[in-house]
Design an enzyme around this catalytic site. Sequence first.
Site, PDB file in Angstrom:
ATOM      1  CE1 TYR A  54       3.438  -3.900  11.556  1.00 32.61           C
ATOM      2  CE2 TYR A  54       2.225  -2.534  13.110  1.00 32.61           C
ATOM      3  CZ  TYR A  54       2.936  -2.670  11.927  1.00 32.61           C
ATOM      4  OH  TYR A  54       3.149  -1.568  11.128  1.00 32.61           O
ATOM      5  CG  PHE A 107      -1.569   1.218   1.617  1.00 36.66           C
ATOM      6  CD1 PHE A 107      -2.181   2.048   0.680  1.00 36.66           C
ATOM      7  CD2 PHE A 107      -1.579   1.610   2.962  1.00 36.66           C
ATOM      8  CE1 PHE A 107      -2.789   3.246   1.066  1.00 36.66           C
ATOM      9  CE2 PHE A 107      -2.185   2.792   3.349  1.00 36.66           C
ATOM     10  CZ  PHE A 107      -2.781   3.614   2.410  1.00 36.66           C
ATOM     11  CE  LYS A 113       7.401  -1.455  10.830  1.00 37.56           C
ATOM     12  NZ  LYS A 113       7.959  -1.611   9.450  1.00 37.56           N
ATOM     13  CB  ILE A 132      13.685  -7.984   2.864  1.00 41.39           C
ATOM     14  CG1 ILE A 132      12.630  -8.304   3.933  1.00 41.39           C
ATOM     15  CG2 ILE A 132      13.160  -7.017   1.822  1.00 41.39           C
ATOM     16  CD1 ILE A 132      12.337  -7.132   4.866  1.00 41.39           C
ATOM     17  CB  THR A 182       4.135   1.791  12.896  1.00 36.50           C
ATOM     18  OG1 THR A 182       2.918   1.975  13.619  1.00 36.50           O
ATOM     19  CG2 THR A 182       4.873   0.657  13.592  1.00 36.50           C
ATOM     20  CG  ASP A 183       1.053   5.568  15.225  1.00 38.24           C
ATOM     21  OD1 ASP A 183       0.993   4.374  14.882  1.00 38.24           O
ATOM     22  OD2 ASP A 183       0.085   6.350  15.134  1.00 38.24           O
ATOM     23  CD  GLU A 184      -0.061  -0.235  15.242  1.00 36.80           C
ATOM     24  OE1 GLU A 184      -0.006  -1.328  15.826  1.00 36.80           O
ATOM     25  OE2 GLU A 184      -0.718  -0.058  14.206  1.00 36.80           O
ATOM     26  CB  SER A 204       1.686  -4.202   7.476  1.00 37.36           C
ATOM     27  OG  SER A 204       0.653  -4.572   6.583  1.00 37.36           O
ATOM     28  CE  LYS A 232      -3.001  -3.841   7.629  1.00 39.02           C
ATOM     29  NZ  LYS A 232      -1.964  -3.441   6.713  1.00 39.02           N
ATOM     30  CB  ALA A 254       9.723  -5.331   2.725  1.00 43.82           C
TER      31      ALA A 254
HETATM   32  P1  NAD Z   1       1.403  -3.707   3.181  1.00 48.24           P
HETATM   33  O1  NAD Z   1       1.099  -4.902   4.003  1.00 48.24           O
HETATM   34  O2  NAD Z   1       0.336  -3.111   2.328  1.00 48.24           O
HETATM   35  O3  NAD Z   1       2.642  -4.016   2.210  1.00 48.24           O
HETATM   36  C1  NAD Z   1       3.764  -4.717   2.613  1.00 48.24           C
HETATM   37  C2  NAD Z   1       4.533  -5.127   1.367  1.00 48.24           C
HETATM   38  O4  NAD Z   1       5.712  -5.819   1.808  1.00 48.24           O
HETATM   39  C3  NAD Z   1       3.771  -6.070   0.444  1.00 48.24           C
HETATM   40  O5  NAD Z   1       3.931  -5.663  -0.896  1.00 48.24           O
HETATM   41  C4  NAD Z   1       4.444  -7.415   0.680  1.00 48.24           C
HETATM   42  O6  NAD Z   1       4.409  -8.263  -0.462  1.00 48.24           O
HETATM   43  C5  NAD Z   1       5.855  -6.997   1.020  1.00 48.24           C
HETATM   44  N1  NAD Z   1       6.578  -7.993   1.830  1.00 48.24           N
HETATM   45  C6  NAD Z   1       6.119  -8.658   2.919  1.00 48.24           C
HETATM   46  N2  NAD Z   1       7.064  -9.505   3.364  1.00 48.24           N
HETATM   47  C7  NAD Z   1       8.138  -9.359   2.548  1.00 48.24           C
HETATM   48  C8  NAD Z   1       9.422  -9.944   2.499  1.00 48.24           C
HETATM   49  N3  NAD Z   1       9.802 -10.882   3.396  1.00 48.24           N
HETATM   50  N4  NAD Z   1      10.284  -9.564   1.532  1.00 48.24           N
HETATM   51  C9  NAD Z   1       9.915  -8.626   0.619  1.00 48.24           C
HETATM   52  N5  NAD Z   1       8.694  -8.048   0.605  1.00 48.24           N
HETATM   53  C10 NAD Z   1       7.831  -8.413   1.557  1.00 48.24           C
HETATM   54  O7  NAD Z   1       1.979  -2.632   4.187  1.00 48.24           O
HETATM   55  P2  NAD Z   1       1.784  -1.039   4.208  1.00 48.24           P
HETATM   56  O8  NAD Z   1       0.527  -0.732   4.906  1.00 48.24           O
HETATM   57  O9  NAD Z   1       2.050  -0.501   2.858  1.00 48.24           O
HETATM   58  O10 NAD Z   1       2.974  -0.641   5.182  1.00 48.24           O
HETATM   59  C11 NAD Z   1       4.294  -0.427   4.656  1.00 48.24           C
HETATM   60  C12 NAD Z   1       5.236  -0.177   5.814  1.00 48.24           C
HETATM   61  O11 NAD Z   1       4.800   0.961   6.543  1.00 48.24           O
HETATM   62  C13 NAD Z   1       5.290  -1.330   6.813  1.00 48.24           C
HETATM   63  O12 NAD Z   1       6.613  -1.476   7.224  1.00 48.24           O
HETATM   64  C14 NAD Z   1       4.417  -0.873   7.962  1.00 48.24           C
HETATM   65  O13 NAD Z   1       4.870  -1.412   9.174  1.00 48.24           O
HETATM   66  C15 NAD Z   1       4.624   0.622   7.910  1.00 48.24           C
HETATM   67  N6  NAD Z   1       3.498   1.436   8.381  1.00 48.24           N
HETATM   68  C16 NAD Z   1       2.236   1.248   7.882  1.00 48.24           C
HETATM   69  C17 NAD Z   1       1.202   2.059   8.314  1.00 48.24           C
HETATM   70  C18 NAD Z   1      -0.201   1.933   7.749  1.00 48.24           C
HETATM   71  O14 NAD Z   1      -1.114   2.584   8.248  1.00 48.24           O
HETATM   72  N7  NAD Z   1      -0.432   1.128   6.721  1.00 48.24           N
HETATM   73  C19 NAD Z   1       1.418   3.050   9.273  1.00 48.24           C
HETATM   74  C20 NAD Z   1       2.729   3.219   9.768  1.00 48.24           C
HETATM   75  C21 NAD Z   1       3.754   2.405   9.310  1.00 48.24           C
END
Ligand code: NAD
Length: 324
Positions: free
Chosen positions: A151, A11, A155, A60, A124-126, A85, A190, A82
């Site tokens: 989770y 995302f 992080k 990764i 993340t803020d979490e 999440s 989500k 990556a």
């Molecule tokens: P998401 O789950 O939509 O996307 C995660 C991506 O990582 C996917 O494309 C998945 O295929 C890839 N992935 C998972 N495991 C992998 C691996 N082992 N190797 C390579 N790729 C891998 O997540 P998101 O919501 O886009 O969040 C992105 C980042 O931002 C995350 O690190 C999350 O912790 C952080 N984050 C998200 C939010 C939120 O509200 N969505 C808020 C704060 C921080």
Amino acid sequence: MKVLITGGAGFIGGNFVRHQLEHRPEDSFVCLDALTYAGNLSSLEEAMRRPNFRFVRGDISDRDAVGRLFSQERPDALVNFAAESHVDRSIGDPALFLRTNAVGAQVLLDACRAHGARFLQISTDEVYGDLPLEGDSAFTEGSPLRPSSPYSASKASADLLALAYFRTYGLPVTVARASNNFGPWQFPEKLIPKLIARALQNRPLPLYGHGGHVRDWLYVGDCVRALDEILRRGQPGEVYNVGGGNPRANLDVARAVLRALERPESLIAFVPDRPGHDARYALDCAKIRRELGWVPEISFEDGIESTVRWYVDHRAWWTKTPGL
Ligand code: NAD
């Protein structure tokens, strides 16, 4: 500059890829993504047509594959999105979260160190844990880390590793701690896309507990602008909070979605609370405002309107989601 974007089929990563291709045409980008259930190659269709973008499928936490990619591509910087999440999934399978979110980050840090690349960790803020529902206190970058779920603990581990690599090896790392994002291409497990998808199908909108849990909502377009600033102008060794300044109880989020879709509030259904559920998150974002001049520009209401419109227009994508 060549930038390696890990998790770019997810995302926020996908939104970041599109932002970079539009605003940084002089740079080139490689996306490494394992394409788990949350990865979505169709979100990168347009990017794939650009000569300065390349997609590579890979994990990764696979040290050899990451090493080979670094030797081939020699990136100047890495932005790590990556991750596993979803908090609910982490309660069922913590080991997977540790492997991807902590061990995976460490593999990437080692590769950056070996090849002299900068590292931006998307966090993340979490990681700060939660705040009492009452009051308007907020976490600063110096607040202690008290994660509540597997989770957020995974992080927090990655954040600490990144900062340790700065201190120990002098690796230029930055950490961005973002609040809850919403917008196009978010996987419908989500909250906001799930509420939209359910409402569009006239099915119940499930809310944990009393629906009073508060999140600080950040439109993804604002988030990726902040990440661009941190990548290019952030100080090595520093953490930056990135919050939307839109605190909303989940119940109010559900009401806003129903209003936008002209559906009745009777669709709201309360379900038993999630174990360890955080009450409230809030970020103090004075540092990124002061140092990098970033402020969010999209109001919660405008963000919801455009997100709802996007999900209405992309029904074919999300209707395939199992369990919706
Ligand atoms: P998401 O789950 O939509 O996307 C995660 C991506 O990582 C996917 O494309 C998945 O295929 C890839 N992935 C998972 N495991 C992998 C691996 N082992 N190797 C390579 N790729 C891998 O997540 P998101 O919501 O886009 O969040 C992105 C980042 O931002 C995350 O690190 C999350 O912790 C952080 N984050 C998200 C939010 C939120 O509200 N969505 C808020 C704060 C921080």
